[in-house]
Design an enzyme around this catalytic site. Structure first.
Site, mmCIF file in Angstrom:
data_model
loop_
_atom_site.group_PDB
_atom_site.id
_atom_site.type_symbol
_atom_site.label_atom_id
_atom_site.label_comp_id
_atom_site.label_asym_id
_atom_site.label_seq_id
_atom_site.Cartn_x
_atom_site.Cartn_y
_atom_site.Cartn_z
ATOM 1 N N ARG A 234 -1.584 -1.017 -8.819
ATOM 2 C CA ARG A 234 -2.916 -0.520 -8.458
ATOM 3 C C ARG A 234 -2.901 0.999 -8.548
ATOM 4 N NH1 ARG A 234 -3.981 -1.288 -2.490
ATOM 5 N NH2 ARG A 234 -4.267 -3.477 -3.015
ATOM 6 N N ASP B 49 0.831 -1.200 0.000
ATOM 7 C CA ASP B 49 0.000 0.000 0.000
ATOM 8 C C ASP B 49 0.866 1.250 0.000
ATOM 9 O OD1 ASP B 49 -2.599 -0.888 -0.129
ATOM 10 O OD2 ASP B 49 -2.821 -1.116 2.028
#
Length: 309
Positions: free
Chosen positions: A185, A135
């Protein structure tokens, strides 16, 4: 202005105490956070996979202050990955890891600790038959996170990256990462950032997202389109078709609890949809960022409190 206020509230210890102490809050939070334990995460994965969805699981708790906290996070992720493998769910689920949660900003050797801990999680994921995505947090973490990503990809080339379209640098980062085997992502971003490094106007962020998405879809990597915006979803499908991508060559990602009917629709029509599901006791900051992202989320929260009260 509302978004900034909610993000500020997400960093306020006093507001946090008020929200967490309210007995009406936790049932509402369950819309966005399926539980607090690895067992809860596995149960949510089983349910979502039953609807044809894929999952990425995030253990909440990025405010790591010492090595013991980082070690506990690693143990929790490894327990989760082992459980997913044992229950035959590893093909449907991966994990998302915030490097700050595994020691990135500890005062001594933080980056090395984070790299070593992320490596342990990747080793367990590899044994389980699944993957890991790193992340991204606020802009001060970007260079450190991408550096650790490069180190991990030497042994685990499948480790996913996250890039945030609201940062001015991201289009170039997309160009750097749009190579064969690279999972990326693309999200809009959910932190309060200064104008010097991030676009402030929603329309500017949207345009940046589309520019970045064009780079990723034209590249040789594997784009992961993290957006609930129907326009972005449609543009992603058009770009994928234009570049000859099949449904297995990219995926859509949406957050747990947001537009669940749309998630199932995409999966039912043959698209790959991965649900980002966060779990754990440290849900407050994550929850406030979800409220800040969309006014509809805040309206849902307030209506639910009024109904329960």
């Amino acid at each position: 202005m509302l978004r900034s206020a909610l993000l500020a509230a997400g960093r306020s210890p006093s507001v946090r105490r008020l929200v967490e102490a309210n007995p009406l809050t936790k049932p509402v939070v369950r819309r966005f956070v399926p539980g607090t334990t690895p067992e809860d995460a596995v149960a949510a994965t089983r349910e979502l996979s039953g609807h044809g969805l894929f999952v990425t699981l995030d253990r909440l708790g990025e405010d790591t202050l010492d090595v013991s906290q980082a070690d506990a996070t690693v143990r929790d992720y490894r327990q989760l990955l082992s459980a997913l493998a044992e229950q035959g769910l590893a093909e449907r689920a991966e994990v998302s890891v915030k490097l700050s949660a595994v020691g990135q900003f500890l005062p001594e050797d933080g980056e090395k600790i984070a790299l070593d801990n992320a490596r342990l999680i990747c080793e367990t994921a590899s044994s389980a038959g699944t993957t890991v995505t790193l992340d991204m947090e606020d802009h001060t973490t970007t260079d450190s996170t991408l550096g650790i990503l490069r180190d991990l990809r030497v042994d685990f080339p499948w480790v996913g990256a996250v890039l945030q379209a609201y940062l001015r640098r991201t289009e170039q980062d997309c160009k750097d990462l749009a190579h064969a085997g690279s999972r990326v992502r693309l999200c809009k971003g959910a932190y309060a950032e200064p104008e010097s490094v991030a676009f402030q106007d929603k329309s500017e962020v949207d345009r940046s997202y589309v520019r970045c998405l064009k780079v990723l879809m034209a590249g040789e990597g594997y784009p992961m389109v993290a957006s609930h915006d129907p326009r972005v979803v449609a543009i992603a499908g058009d770009l994928a078709a234009r570049h000859g991508r099949s449904a297995s060559d990219f995926e859509y990602q949406m957050l747990y609890g947001i537009r669940p009917d749309e998630q199932r629709r995409i999966a039912a029509e043959g698209g790959k949809l991965r649900v980002y599901a966060a779990y754990g006791d440290e849900w407050y900051g994550y929850f406030m960022r979800r409220l800040a992202e969309r006014p509809a989320n805040l309206a849902f929260f307030l209506r639910s409190l009024a109904t329960q009260g």
